[in-house]
Design a protein around this motif. Structure first.
Motif, PDB file in Angstrom:
ATOM      1  N   ASP A 470       0.818  -1.214   0.000  1.00 57.56           N
ATOM      2  CA  ASP A 470       0.000   0.000   0.000  1.00 57.56           C
ATOM      3  C   ASP A 470       0.855   1.269   0.000  1.00 57.56           C
ATOM      4  O   ASP A 470       0.361   2.360  -0.284  1.00 57.56           O
ATOM      5  N   GLY A 471       2.106   1.133   0.374  1.00 54.42           N
ATOM      6  CA  GLY A 471       3.034   2.241   0.218  1.00 54.42           C
ATOM      7  C   GLY A 471       3.055   3.244   1.354  1.00 54.42           C
ATOM      8  O   GLY A 471       2.392   3.075   2.384  1.00 54.42           O
ATOM      9  N   PRO A 472       3.827   4.332   1.159  1.00 50.91           N
ATOM     10  CA  PRO A 472       4.110   5.265   2.258  1.00 50.91           C
ATOM     11  C   PRO A 472       2.883   5.996   2.800  1.00 50.91           C
ATOM     12  O   PRO A 472       2.883   6.413   3.956  1.00 50.91           O
ATOM     13  N   THR A 473       1.823   6.160   2.001  1.00 48.74           N
ATOM     14  CA  THR A 473       0.626   6.828   2.531  1.00 48.74           C
ATOM     15  C   THR A 473      -0.040   6.005   3.611  1.00 48.74           C
ATOM     16  O   THR A 473      -0.772   6.543   4.454  1.00 48.74           O
ATOM     17  N   HIS A 474       0.201   4.684   3.604  1.00 48.04           N
ATOM     18  CA  HIS A 474      -0.458   3.794   4.548  1.00 48.04           C
ATOM     19  C   HIS A 474       0.502   3.199   5.573  1.00 48.04           C
ATOM     20  O   HIS A 474       0.092   2.359   6.379  1.00 48.04           O
ATOM     21  N   GLU A 475       1.741   3.601   5.544  1.00 50.33           N
ATOM     22  CA  GLU A 475       2.739   3.057   6.461  1.00 50.33           C
ATOM     23  C   GLU A 475       3.059   4.071   7.550  1.00 50.33           C
ATOM     24  O   GLU A 475       3.678   5.109   7.289  1.00 50.33           O
ATOM     25  N   PRO A 476       2.620   3.806   8.780  1.00 50.43           N
ATOM     26  CA  PRO A 476       2.875   4.757   9.869  1.00 50.43           C
ATOM     27  C   PRO A 476       4.363   4.842  10.193  1.00 50.43           C
ATOM     28  O   PRO A 476       5.069   3.834  10.172  1.00 50.43           O
ATOM     29  N   ILE A 477       4.818   6.019  10.492  1.00 54.23           N
ATOM     30  CA  ILE A 477       6.219   6.244  10.877  1.00 54.23           C
ATOM     31  C   ILE A 477       6.272   6.994  12.211  1.00 54.23           C
ATOM     32  O   ILE A 477       6.812   6.521  13.198  1.00 54.23           O
ATOM     33  N   GLU A 478       5.675   8.170  12.235  1.00 51.40           N
ATOM     34  CA  GLU A 478       5.763   9.053  13.398  1.00 51.40           C
ATOM     35  C   GLU A 478       4.609   8.886  14.385  1.00 51.40           C
ATOM     36  O   GLU A 478       4.620   9.465  15.480  1.00 51.40           O
ATOM     37  N   GLN A 479       3.608   8.095  14.019  1.00 52.44           N
ATOM     38  CA  GLN A 479       2.392   8.008  14.835  1.00 52.44           C
ATOM     39  C   GLN A 479       2.640   7.415  16.221  1.00 52.44           C
ATOM     40  O   GLN A 479       2.037   7.836  17.213  1.00 52.44           O
ATOM     41  N   LEU A 480       3.521   6.412  16.303  1.00 57.24           N
ATOM     42  CA  LEU A 480       3.762   5.778  17.597  1.00 57.24           C
ATOM     43  C   LEU A 480       4.373   6.767  18.584  1.00 57.24           C
ATOM     44  O   LEU A 480       3.985   6.827  19.755  1.00 57.24           O
ATOM     45  N   ALA A 481       5.305   7.574  18.093  1.00 55.35           N
ATOM     46  CA  ALA A 481       5.919   8.587  18.952  1.00 55.35           C
ATOM     47  C   ALA A 481       4.874   9.587  19.437  1.00 55.35           C
ATOM     48  O   ALA A 481       4.908  10.032  20.592  1.00 55.35           O
ATOM     49  N   ALA A 482       3.937   9.932  18.562  1.00 54.86           N
ATOM     50  CA  ALA A 482       2.895  10.904  18.935  1.00 54.86           C
ATOM     51  C   ALA A 482       2.027  10.368  20.065  1.00 54.86           C
ATOM     52  O   ALA A 482       1.722  11.079  21.028  1.00 54.86           O
ATOM     53  N   PHE A 483       1.633   9.110  19.974  1.00 56.21           N
ATOM     54  CA  PHE A 483       0.778   8.552  21.027  1.00 56.21           C
ATOM     55  C   PHE A 483       1.567   8.299  22.304  1.00 56.21           C
ATOM     56  O   PHE A 483       1.039   8.456  23.409  1.00 56.21           O
TER      57      PHE A 483
END
Length: 662
Positions: A470-483
């Motif tokens: 699905d590519g980079p639009t669907h691959e979380p990167i920074e979300q874990l740090a945010a939560f």
């Protein structure tokens, strides 16, 4: 309108204006404009006992336009709700006061929801109405409607502009939530001026399209018309209702009414005086209310106590006649004992095959729901992928409010806020679910979950570049740090079935904190060393043979297996390391210093952390001497195994990174 009604309405206005002026901060426009609506609703139509603001069958009222909080505080003071004193009113917006700038659930007695960001109160009210409909379907018997109440919500043009209101009301119309009544304070003013500069849609037509009954009150000061509209709304048993009340922002203040300046700044000393004169207010001093007004509200409060007395009699008969329902009621409202399940071999059993933690979660969820009848939740149109469908639990719908599988549609924002509303109502334990990358849509609502200390469970799947094609639009990167950065919000990223089960256990046992389960799409092997120690947030999964390890590899989720494989290769190279699984930084930080030292001894400075997301937060554990193998960019489109190799999540890279520290 009688003279005492007019004085009682103006008491709300005057107290609000005085409090905002004393604080030199606040929003007088909404309280001045909507005081008649609030007065008519609360004193003549709401089933609510001011002496018992926690009565289970009370009507709920949510002020979605939370900036107008003085409307609530003035009402609470006058009706005696929570013993809110005149001194409390005078301390509006002051440090430690019971009257903060925006309503805060759990802080001010009587406040049903923390509202600040516009529109969120609208969606939380939808959640409350869904809770009422579901609980009524579970508990009500012929002649015994022990769950039977309305949810009212008041907001203005700003709430209607925010996209979350369209999301939630589209769903409310689909579900036919006839006990949801929305008041639209239409004054055509926002902070920048006339709403015509940005908002010219026909809101009534929009709500008709949603499936609402729509009613308009031409004059916001006409309490007879407002009362008639409320009764008309209640008479519709098939649809939720929108009552548009046309008001004048800042009503009563000659220099400010109808103007943007009335919205979010004190009126000014002279204008407060002019307001009182224009309203023919008999008192000239600040915070002065005639005794006859207080007496009137006291009489109203006494009358409002009667419905609860009648309900208490009804409920006592209900419990005697249906003892099995009383037992079920206690489970819903007092909690279920889950210890037998959580301590069972079946619950902690490891499957023989590799398994995605989203699949593990689906298995565990269905174990829990079998013993927890008030578990309710669903996904933003992703249940088959999130593995959040509860078997044989039924789908919550207009035709079947008894179902516990919720279908939110592609509405992540409304979903999260509705989850808050379900929890706020009481009696239910909600969970919500979506892909982790779409947690961005839930973040503002999840923040309120945390502020309100609600034990909502967030199930976030497809947790990393493992999403793959699905590519980079669907691959979380920074979300874990945010939560992870959010106060009082627990995040788990488990490595296998055992850790997933323990993450669910932690979430269900939580009484005052939301929990996020961050889960994989791809299959993961079962870790031989995973255990109940995961409930401590981090633990030694595989240890060094040495008293003091040569180094430590720390990992979470899908990268734990990488760490274990790298340990074996390093051992062959003469480097004996410890592997620490860290499913939850938040929980680990709650442990004693002694425990944290036992897992991550300060003397071992050669540390490598491995996680296929942003490195933010990991340097707290690896220190200046350590390294982090993480994502420094967004992802890419391709098979997951190729992506992991491309971005350095390989045994070889972990081994070489550890060796580079020596």
């Amino acid at each position: 309108m009688t003279n005492i009604d007019e004085m009682s309405i103006n008491a709300i206005r005057v107290l609000s204006a005085d409090a905002i002026q004393k604080a030199n901060s606040g929003h007088p426009g909404l309280p001045l404009g909507t005081a008649p609506t609030a007065y008519e609703l609360w004193t003549n139509h709401m089933n609510y006992n001011p002496a018992d603001p926690k009565w289970e069958n009370r009507d709920r009222f949510v002020l979605s336009g939370g900036h107008g909080s003085m409307l609530l505080y003035s009402l609470f003071h006058l009706l005696g709700i929570g013993n809110l004193s005149l001194d409390d009113v005078k301390n509006f917006r002051q440090m430690g006061s019971k009257t903060p700038g925006h309503p805060e659930y759990g802080h001010t007695v009587g406040v049903e929801a923390t509202t600040g960001p516009l529109g969120q109160g609208m969606a939380m009210a939808v959640g409350m109405a869904m809770a009422e409909a579901h609980l009524a379907s579970v508990f009500n018997k012929d002649g015994y409607n022990v769950v039977d109440h309305y949810t009212y919500v008041l907001g203005g043009d700003g709430c209607m502009m925010e996209g979350i209101s369209s999301e939630c009301f589209s769903l409310a119309g689909t579900l036919g939530l006839s006990k949801l009544i929305v008041f639209y304070d239409s004054n055509n003013i926002s902070i920048e001026g006339s709403t015509d500069i940005a908002f010219t849609e026909n809101v009534m037509k929009r709500f008709e399209a949603f499936g609402f009954q729509t009613i308009e009150v031409a004059d916001g000061n006409d309490i007879e018309a407002i009362g008639k509209a409320i009764e008309e709304a209640k008479a519709d048993k098939e649809r939720p209702s929108l009552i548009k009340v046309n008001t004048l922002i800042g009503y009563g203040c000659p220099a400010k009414q109808g103007k943007a300046s009335a919205h979010g700044e004190p009126l000014g000393i002279d204008n407060v005086a002019a307001l009182k004169e224009n309203l023919n207010w008999p008192c000239k001093g600040d915070f002065e209310v005639p005794q006859e007004v207080y007496d009137h509200y006291k009489e109203i409060a006494a009358r409002m106590a009667e419905p609860e007395k009648e309900w208490n009699k009804l409920f006592a008969e209900y419990c005697e006649k249906f003892p099995e329902m009383k037992e079920l009621w206690d489970k819903y409202y007092n909690g279920c004992d889950m210890s037998d399940l959580f301590n069972s071999e079946e619950y902690l059993a490891k499957p023989e095959k590799a398994e995605a933690t989203r699949s593990s979660s689906g298995t565990i969820l269905n174990m829990i729901k079998n013993l927890m009848p008030n578990l309710i939740g669903g996904s933003a149109d992703l249940a088959p992928s999130n593995k959040t469908n509860m078997k044989d639990a039924g789908d919550f719908s207009k035709e079947n409010y008894a179902g516990t599988n919720l279908h939110f549609g592609v509405r992540e924002q409304a979903m999260a806020a509705i989850g808050n509303g379900l929890a706020l109502h009481g009696g239910l334990r909600p969970f919500v679910a979506t892909f982790f990358v779409f947690s961005d849509y839930t973040k503002p609502m999840a923040r309120l979950t945390s502020l309100m200390k609600l034990p909502v469970v967030y199930v976030f799947t497809h947790d990393s570049i493992g999403v793959g094609e699905d590519g980079p639009t669907h691959e979380p990167i920074e979300q874990l740090a945010a939560f992870r950065s959010m106060p009082d919000f627990t995040v788990f990223r488990p490595c296998d079935r055992t850790e997933t089960a323990l993450a669910w256990e932690y979430a269900i046992e939580s009484k005052d904190e939301p929990t996020a389960l961050v889960l994989t799409r791809q299959n993961l092997p079962q870790m031989a060393g995973s255990s109940k120690e995961a409930l401590k947030g981090a633990y030694i999964l595989e240890d060094s043979d040495k008293e003091t390890p040569d180094g430590i590899i720390i990992a979470s989720g899908s990268e734990v297996n990488l760490a274990v494989s790298a340990k074996a290769e390093l051992k062959n190279a003469g480097i004996d390391v410890r592997v620490v699984s860290m499913p939850s930084m938040d929980v680990f930080e709650k442990q004693s210093d002694e425990y944290k030292e036992s897992v991550l001894p300060k003397s071992v400075r050669k540390r490598v952390a491995v996680e296929a997301l942003s490195d933010f937060g990991w340097y707290r554990y690896v220190g200046l001497d350590g390294k982090v193998i993480c994502m420094k960019t967004f992802g890419a489109s391709g098979p997951a195994n190729q992506l992991f190799e491309h971005f350095g999540f390989t045994v070889e890279n972990v081994v070489n990174t550890v060796k580079s520290l020596f």
